[in-house]
Design a protein around this motif. Structure first.
Motif, short mmCIF file in Angstrom:
data_model
loop_
_atom_site.label_atom_id
_atom_site.label_comp_id
_atom_site.label_asym_id
_atom_site.label_seq_id
_atom_site.Cartn_x
_atom_site.Cartn_y
_atom_site.Cartn_z
N SER A 137 2.67 15.26 0.74
CA SER A 137 1.51 14.55 0.18
C SER A 137 1.65 13.04 0.33
O SER A 137 0.83 12.30 -0.23
CB SER A 137 1.33 14.92 -1.29
OG SER A 137 2.24 14.20 -2.11
N ASN A 138 2.65 12.61 1.07
CA ASN A 138 2.96 11.17 1.23
C ASN A 138 3.23 10.52 -0.12
O ASN A 138 2.85 9.37 -0.36
CB ASN A 138 1.85 10.45 1.98
CG ASN A 138 1.79 10.84 3.42
OD1 ASN A 138 2.82 10.99 4.07
ND2 ASN A 138 0.59 11.03 3.95
N TYR A 139 3.86 11.29 -1.00
CA TYR A 139 4.28 10.81 -2.33
C TYR A 139 3.09 10.37 -3.18
O TYR A 139 3.22 9.48 -4.01
CB TYR A 139 5.31 9.68 -2.19
CG TYR A 139 6.49 10.07 -1.33
CD1 TYR A 139 7.51 10.86 -1.84
CD2 TYR A 139 6.56 9.70 0.01
CE1 TYR A 139 8.58 11.25 -1.05
CE2 TYR A 139 7.63 10.08 0.81
CZ TYR A 139 8.64 10.86 0.27
OH TYR A 139 9.69 11.24 1.05
N LYS A 140 1.95 11.04 -3.00
CA LYS A 140 0.74 10.65 -3.73
C LYS A 140 0.28 11.68 -4.76
O LYS A 140 -0.54 11.37 -5.61
CB LYS A 140 -0.40 10.37 -2.75
CG LYS A 140 -0.12 9.16 -1.88
CD LYS A 140 -1.25 8.87 -0.94
CE LYS A 140 -0.88 7.66 -0.09
NZ LYS A 140 -1.91 7.36 0.88
N ASP A 141 0.78 12.90 -4.68
CA ASP A 141 0.35 13.96 -5.60
C ASP A 141 1.05 13.77 -6.94
O ASP A 141 2.23 14.10 -7.10
CB ASP A 141 0.65 15.33 -5.02
CG ASP A 141 0.02 16.46 -5.81
OD1 ASP A 141 -0.12 16.33 -7.04
OD2 ASP A 141 -0.34 17.48 -5.18
N GLN A 142 0.33 13.24 -7.90
CA GLN A 142 0.93 12.92 -9.19
C GLN A 142 1.33 14.16 -9.98
O GLN A 142 2.29 14.10 -10.76
CB GLN A 142 -0.01 12.06 -10.02
CG GLN A 142 -0.17 10.66 -9.44
CD GLN A 142 -1.06 9.78 -10.29
OE1 GLN A 142 -1.77 10.25 -11.16
NE2 GLN A 142 -1.01 8.49 -10.02
#
Length: 64
Positions: free
Chosen positions: A35-40
């Motif tokens: 998720s490119n480190y975006k999925d909180q």
């Protein structure tokens, strides 16, 4: 020695992740990276696992 401890933490983290989220910790890390480190929501799950089993290792030599 540290490799064995790190592996043990991974096993523990995988077990708690599977119990809480029906997915192991390594898979959660992979999904979060995808998720490119975006999925909180995944980030919160990973933080929760790390709070339960924090990796507190040091490469420092232990003297008796």
């Amino acid at each position: 020695m540290l490799d064995h401890l790190n592996a043990s933490y991974t096993v523990l983290r995988n077990k708690i992740a599977a119990k809480l989220y029906h997915k192991n910790h390594v898979s959660l890390l992979t999904d979060y990276k995808t998720s490119n480190y975006k999925d909180q929501s995944i980030e919160i799950k990973i933080r929760t696992i790390r709070e339960k089993y924090p990796l507190l290792l040091s490469g420092a030599e232990i003297k008796n």
